[in-house]
Design a protein around this motif. Structure first.
Motif, PDB file in Angstrom:
ATOM      1  N   MET A  42      -5.352   1.434   0.659  1.00 42.34           N
ATOM      2  CA  MET A  42      -4.657   2.332  -0.272  1.00 42.34           C
ATOM      3  C   MET A  42      -5.365   3.680  -0.433  1.00 42.34           C
ATOM      4  SD  MET A  42      -3.309  -0.273  -3.265  1.00 42.34           S
ATOM      5  CE  MET A  42      -2.591   1.113  -4.141  1.00 42.34           C
TER       6      MET A  42
ATOM      7  N   ARG B  78      -0.216   8.255   1.238  1.00 44.44           N
ATOM      8  CA  ARG B  78      -0.217   8.379  -0.225  1.00 44.44           C
ATOM      9  C   ARG B  78       0.336   9.724  -0.689  1.00 44.44           C
ATOM     10  NH1 ARG B  78      -3.327   4.876  -3.143  1.00 44.44           N
ATOM     11  NH2 ARG B  78      -2.122   5.718  -4.876  1.00 44.44           N
TER      12      ARG B  78
ATOM     13  N   GLY C 237       2.337   2.517  -3.144  1.00 48.44           N
ATOM     14  CA  GLY C 237       1.437   2.981  -4.193  1.00 48.44           C
ATOM     15  C   GLY C 237       0.856   1.881  -5.041  1.00 48.44           C
ATOM     16  N   GLY C 238       0.760   0.655  -4.453  1.00 50.85           N
ATOM     17  CA  GLY C 238       0.159  -0.444  -5.197  1.00 50.85           C
ATOM     18  C   GLY C 238       1.140  -1.237  -6.027  1.00 50.85           C
TER      19      GLY C 238
ATOM     20  N   GLU D 207      -5.848   3.410   7.195  1.00 45.20           N
ATOM     21  CA  GLU D 207      -6.560   2.682   6.141  1.00 45.20           C
ATOM     22  C   GLU D 207      -7.608   1.713   6.689  1.00 45.20           C
ATOM     23  OE1 GLU D 207      -3.883   0.907   3.375  1.00 45.20           O
ATOM     24  OE2 GLU D 207      -2.936   2.814   2.844  1.00 45.20           O
TER      25      GLU D 207
ATOM     26  N   SER E 253       0.816  -1.209   0.000  1.00 46.12           N
ATOM     27  CA  SER E 253       0.000   0.000   0.000  1.00 46.12           C
ATOM     28  C   SER E 253       0.855   1.266   0.000  1.00 46.12           C
ATOM     29  CB  SER E 253      -0.933   0.005   1.212  1.00 46.12           C
ATOM     30  OG  SER E 253      -1.650   1.220   1.295  1.00 46.12           O
TER      31      SER E 253
END
Length: 379
Positions: free
Chosen positions: A260, A266, A45-46, A285, A42
């Motif tokens: 996320m 983020r 950024g994935g 999250e 996560s």
């Protein structure tokens, strides 16, 4: 003989050891590590790089190491306790002489394929030595002054070496784990009362020494204390970490913003989001529910370790298991307290969740020793 007992006894001895492993602890460790992989995915950024993929490989290596160490008889590890402690002390001295510097501290030895942090290894070898010492020492001598000073020297030597790196967080953990194991071994409470009084005096001396030629800790460590007492005094400087951490914790609410979807991590407001402050990402999250769920997994690991120690009639194995459980508890308790503003920021990672190589492998080695004590306990 019951059918289950007959079935177990009919299995070859090597495979039988595998069956006797403390599998609830192994499964719980894998579950916590899975939470870590998820959070590292996560915060990146994935993507599995640069953190989640290496962490998965390290855990796989560490899990295999835990199983291998667990299948080795516990008497073998007991016989190595003194040598392991001395070797780690030598490594700490080597760090002082030619260690690698990172983030203003000299804590690592560069082995080429990885950076080894001997202070992490000392958390385990110190517990091994103290467990072997109290297994050897007759119970009637446990609280006699000379026999109390000796393990105290075993504790204070690495604490001094780690403080010089400087690493205040690990020094505190070594002191707490060593003292806790002495208490569990049966050392009289009066000694701990004296230490507590001395600790209060030492804290007073630390504050009095600030700005003097004999200043006892580094300036950045004083700033961490100031930040802990009042983060708002420097919200964009020393107080930035904890201020952003509290914002992330609060914004998660009961169920969180969603996987996320954490804005603090983020948008890179949260510093050290993949290491020391990863718990705040999880709380943002997944909210209060996610944080408590992780805490429950940690608590279950402690419960199964303590239960194993209580069932073990071998003193060394029992003390070793309790010492490892205590170390593990201190790890996550200090980290969670730190990111919630309940303790000063001292740079302690969240076990199995924060990104890191030495901490992961050493922790799995420790649980391998616990497994060895569990598998080879008198039956």
């Amino acid at each position: 003989m019951s059918y289950l007992e007959y079935t177990v006894k009919s299995v070859p001895s090597g495979l039988r050891k595998v069956l006797f492993l403390n599998w609830p602890v192994a499964i719980l460790l894998a579950s916590v590590a899975g939470v870590g992989f998820l959070m590292l995915y996560s915060v990146a950024g994935g993507t599995f790089t640069p953190w989640a993929e290496p962490q998965m490989k390290r855990f796989a290596l560490g899990f295999g190491l835990m199983l291998m160490v667990g299948l080795v008889p516990i008497w073998f590890w007991r016989s190595l306790a003194g040598a392991a402690y001395l070797a780690t002390v030598v490594l700490l001295v080597a760090v002082e002489l030619f260690g690698t510097v990172g983030m203003g501290a000299q804590r690592w030895i560069d082995l080429g394929f990885m950076r080894l942090q001997p202070s992490e290894l000392m958390k385990i070898t110190l517990v091994m030595l103290l467990a072997a010492y109290y297994d050897w020492l007759p119970a009637k001598r446990t609280s006699r002054p000379f026999w109390v000073l000796l393990p105290l020297a075993f504790i204070l030597l690495p604490v001094f070496l780690v403080l010089r790196q400087p690493d205040l967080g690990t020094s505190i953990l070594l002191l707490a784990a060593g003292g806790g194991l002495m208490f569990l071994a049966g050392v009289h409470w009066a000694y701990f009362a004296a230490v507590l009084a001395s600790g209060i005096g030492l804290i007073a001396a630390v504050f009095q020494s600030r700005g003097t030629p004999w200043q006892m800790i580094k300036d950045y460590q004083y700033r961490r204390i100031d930040t802990f007492l009042d983060p708002s005094t420097d919200p964009l400087g020393a107080g930035y970490h904890i201020t952003q951490s509290k914002i992330a914790l609060g914004s998660g609410g009961w169920t969180g913003r969603g996987f996320m979807q954490g804005t603090q991590s983020r948008l890179n407001f949260l510093p050290e989001k993949h290491t020391d402050f990863i718990f705040t990402t999880l709380a943002e999250e997944f909210g209060f529910v996610g944080g408590v769920s992780l805490l429950a997994l940690y608590a279950l690991i402690i419960v199964f370790c303590v239960w194993s120690a209580m069932l073990n009639k071998d003193r060394f194995s029992s003390l070793l298991t309790l010492g490892i459980a205590l170390n593990f508890f201190l790890f996550f308790a200090v980290n969670m307290s730190m990111v919630m503003g309940l303790a000063p920021v001292v740079g302690v990672p969240l076990p199995l969740v924060s990104y890191g190589g030495s901490a992961m492998l050493v922790l799995m080695l420790a649980f391998g020793l616990m497994q060895s004590a569990h598998v080879h306990r008198p039956r």
